[in-house]
Write an enzyme that holds these catalytic residues in place. Structure first.
Site, short mmCIF file in Angstrom:
data_model
loop_
_atom_site.label_atom_id
_atom_site.label_comp_id
_atom_site.label_asym_id
_atom_site.label_seq_id
_atom_site.Cartn_x
_atom_site.Cartn_y
_atom_site.Cartn_z
N GLU A 50 -1.79 28.00 -28.65
CA GLU A 50 -1.01 26.91 -28.03
C GLU A 50 -0.15 27.38 -26.86
O GLU A 50 -0.14 26.77 -25.80
CB GLU A 50 -0.14 26.19 -29.08
CG GLU A 50 -0.92 25.25 -30.00
CD GLU A 50 -1.65 25.96 -31.13
OE1 GLU A 50 -1.46 27.19 -31.28
OE2 GLU A 50 -2.41 25.30 -31.87
N HIS A 56 3.01 19.47 -41.28
CA HIS A 56 2.25 18.56 -40.43
C HIS A 56 2.96 17.22 -40.24
O HIS A 56 2.32 16.22 -39.96
CB HIS A 56 0.86 18.28 -41.03
CG HIS A 56 -0.13 19.38 -40.78
ND1 HIS A 56 -0.16 20.53 -41.52
CD2 HIS A 56 -1.11 19.51 -39.86
CE1 HIS A 56 -1.13 21.31 -41.08
NE2 HIS A 56 -1.73 20.72 -40.07
#
Ligand SMILES: Cc1ncc(C[n+]2csc(CCOP(=O)(O)OP(=O)(O)O)c2C)c(N)n1
Ligand SMILES: [Mg+2]
Lengths: 326, 330
Positions: A60, A129
């Site tokens: 990322e 998440h």
């Protein structure tokens, strides 16, 4: 005006912007051959090829930095980070490089990147998440932050973000990709600043953004039907810079304010909006402004606990009722 | 490299040395604030590599130890000094400082202060070059300790995966601040670390500008020919502490003496004297000229320049008058 889903609106914006400018590229994990976790880039790989629709490794910070570097030379990357929880890893490049480069170069360089990411609490995805981190992004000078609450905004904000010369972070929501709404048939660019009055009202201002706009709208219906309270709902689709004038003008009208956020209260959107109200129009208030926020807890897996952690329309109704002593 | 080039390089390198030493003085006099990282001792790296590349055409990016790279890339030393003096005439209008020199006109794309930060930025610029079809390359200079950042591995992987035209130059000065490389890094030879990414690499003496130049020529040729990234490790040493706030107590006098005998400026000077191309007096005259230039032009420019105006504190945060912010209209 056609009704389409949020993900279709995003897909259309990607497609149009890629067709319009050969320097627009899309990057992210599984966005190419696989079509994207949320289908926002479906079909683009076949249409525009691997040089412009780039499946990235799971790096990322690396690929966000790569997109930023490419943007220095005029490329306009749209970077999809699968989940905001993973976007934490890219904060270094987004904050240290993209947001600061214009300033620390004395205006010589700019980083016109778009980073889109899905946040929010979905269905039992667990602590790692379920983050809502728009509050972190909106505190960074040099970065624009927007968060669409409906397909029209999703489409129009992405299109403006691609063309704008600043880095823009678009905060989306795991649960909203299948949301339906009207999107203009003709090309449409949504402003990256300002706010929208999602429902007019005279008695209390409900400030929401992204998913919480929907809770506010639902709550407003109940408040009107059952309690005769007319709530105004303000959609803060731009979190940075935030619409001070829009916030103030609604409070001047209703004299009451409730900020509804899916995130935890500390250092959040609610804190910011209430601070603005205090600074700009404290004496317009009839009563203390309120926040409806999540419990400050790592989001639990258990469904009952998860629901208890996140606010909903009922919580908003409850809070407004108490405000009016009803 | 012909004799004229060598003489020019000697002058450029001596200028860089004197520039950095003058920064040291200005810092002690409190004319320069913040962090100041000097390049003295490492000159052959930037000069050898960029001599083999095309400054002004190729893109250059580096860390906070960035004055000399900027100047070799084409930045006006007066503007670099004015930046260190925090003046409006500085290369970043006094908003950047020593660690953030930029000269985009000459394609010097910046000094960055996050260790390892430029690795992906360089790969991204290379991606842009590749998309546009130009023959530019991107040269990214970073230190040895930066290779322990995730960005190193993430960027090398992507640079090779997509065969991007980027040359990574590792200036291995054996230290990351006060920590010697063998205490922080499992593999000492940095050029070996990139074989895991299938990227060709080499290690070279970073004190000998001619050797650096030759190694860089090969590297530049590889990258410019479209074969993808290359990694060049240069063994070097910084003569000053890491920054001005560094006591430099972690290095032995023996080690420092050993490296001072391999001074890149002196090595080139002596070679030219031995070959009968210049005399000791020529060198002395050159030095005097340089010192005068630095005092009378570089320092004088910085000293006499205005500071930025407080009214412009918030300029350059976001784009000005960008119509797309308002939905394309207004
Ligand atoms: C991400 C990050 N961590 C730590 C630091 C503090 N720091 C600045 S320079 C440095 C050492 C870097 O050494 P190296 O990469 O070998 O470059 P050199 O200074 O030797 O040229 C450290 C730890 C920083 N600036 N950024
Ligand atoms: Mg080092």
């Amino acid at each position: 005006m056609a009704e389409i889903m949020y993900w279709e609106a995003l897909r259309r914006a990607h497609d149009e912007e890629m067709a319009n400018d050969p320097l627009v590229i899309v990057m992210g994990e599984d966005i190419g051959v696989a079509g994207g976790t949320y289908k926002a880039t479906q079909g683009l790989f076949d249409k525009y090829g691997p040089e412009r629709v780039i499946d990235t490794p799971i790096s990322e910070n690396g690929y966000t930095g790569l997109g930023i570097g490419a943007s220095f030379l005029g490329v306009r990357p749209i970077i999809e980070i699968m989940s905001v929880n993973f976007a934490w890893l890219a904060m270094d490049q987004l904050f240290n490089s993209a947001a600061k480069v214009r300033y620390m170069s004395g205006g010589q360089l700019q980083a016109p990147v778009v980073v889109r990411s899905a946040g929010g609490t979905a269905h039992q995805l667990g602590a790692q998440h379920s983050a809502r981190m728009e509050k972190v992004f909106m505190g960074i000078a040099g970065l624009r932050v927007v968060t669409p609450s409906n397909p029209r905004q999703a489409y129009g904000l992405l299109k403006s973000a691609v063309r704008c010369n600043d880095p823009v972070y678009i905060n989306e929501h795991e649960l909203m990709y299948n949301l339906k709404g009207e999107v203009p048939d003709e090309e449409y660019f949504h402003p990256l600043v300002g706010s929208e009055v999602a429902r007019e009202g005279s008695d209390v201002s409900l400030f929401g953004y992204n998913i919480s706009v929907h809770w506010c709208l639902q709550a407003a219906e109940t408040l009107s039907k059952q309690f005769g309270i007319e709530a105004e709902v303000i959609d803060l689709y731009a979190l940075s810079p935030i619409d001070r004038a829009g916030i103030v003008s609604s409070v001047r009208k209703t004299h009451r304010a409730v900020v509804v956020e899916e995130a935890e209260a500390p250092v959040g959107v609610g804190a910011e909006v209430i601070a603005i109200i205090n600074e700009e129009c404290f004496f317009e208030l009839d009563t203390a402004p309120q926040r409806v926020s999540a419990v400050n807890v790592p989001i639990p897996y258990n469904h009952t606990l998860e629901k208890a952690a996140i606010p909903n329309a009922g919580d908003v109704v409850e809070r407004v009722r108490r405000m009016f002593g009803k | 490299m012909n004799v004229a080039d060598k003489k020019r390089l000697l002058r450029e390198m001596l200028f860089a040395r004197r520039f950095e030493e003058r920064c040291y003085e200005a810092y002690v006099e409190r004319k320069i604030g913040g962090f100041l990282h000097l390049y003295s001792g490492e000159e052959a790296c930037a000069f050898g590599v960029l001599e083999a590349a095309k400054p002004g055409h190729d893109y250059v990016v580096t860390s906070y130890r960035d004055h000399v790279h900027a100047i070799k890339a084409g930045a006006d030393p007066r503007k670099v000094m004015a930046e260190l003096y925090a003046r409006e005439t500085g290369s970043s209008k006094g908003r950047g400082g020593s660690m953030h020199i930029f000269d985009v006109e000459h394609r010097f794309m910046g000094g960055y202060a996050l260790v390892g930060g430029p690795f992906p930025l360089a790969a991204g610029m290379a991606k842009a070059v590749k998309m546009k079809g130009g023959d530019e390359i991107v040269v990214c200079f970073l230190g040895d300790a930066a290779n322990n950042q995730g960005t190193f591995h993430e960027s090398l992987n992507m640079a090779k995966l997509w065969d991007l035209p980027v040359l990574y130059v590792c200036e291995n000065n054996l230290y990351g601040i006060g920590t010697r490389i063998d205490r922080s890094t499992a593999v000492i030879d940095q050029y070996k670390r990139v074989s895991g990414y299938n990227i060709p690499s080499a290690q070279e003496d970073g004190q000998d500008v001619e050797k650096v130049y030759q190694a860089a020529q090969k590297a530049v040729k590889h990258v410019r020919s479209g074969k993808g990234p290359y990694f060049l490790e240069l063994m070097t040493y910084r003569y000053r502490g890491h920054s001005m706030s560094d006591s430099n107590a972690y290095r032995s006098k023996t080690e420092e003496r050993m490296w001072s005998r391999r001074d890149p400026v002196i090595m080139l000077r002596d070679r030219l004297i031995e070959a009968g191309e210049i005399t000791r007096d020529d060198y002395k005259n050159m030095d005097t000229e340089i010192l005068d230039e630095i005092e009378n032009e570089v320092i004088a420019f910085a000293e006499s320049s205005p500071e930025p105006r407080v009214e412009e504190l918030e300029k350059y945060i976001l784009a000005e008058n960008d119509p797309w912010v308002y939905g394309g209209g207004r």
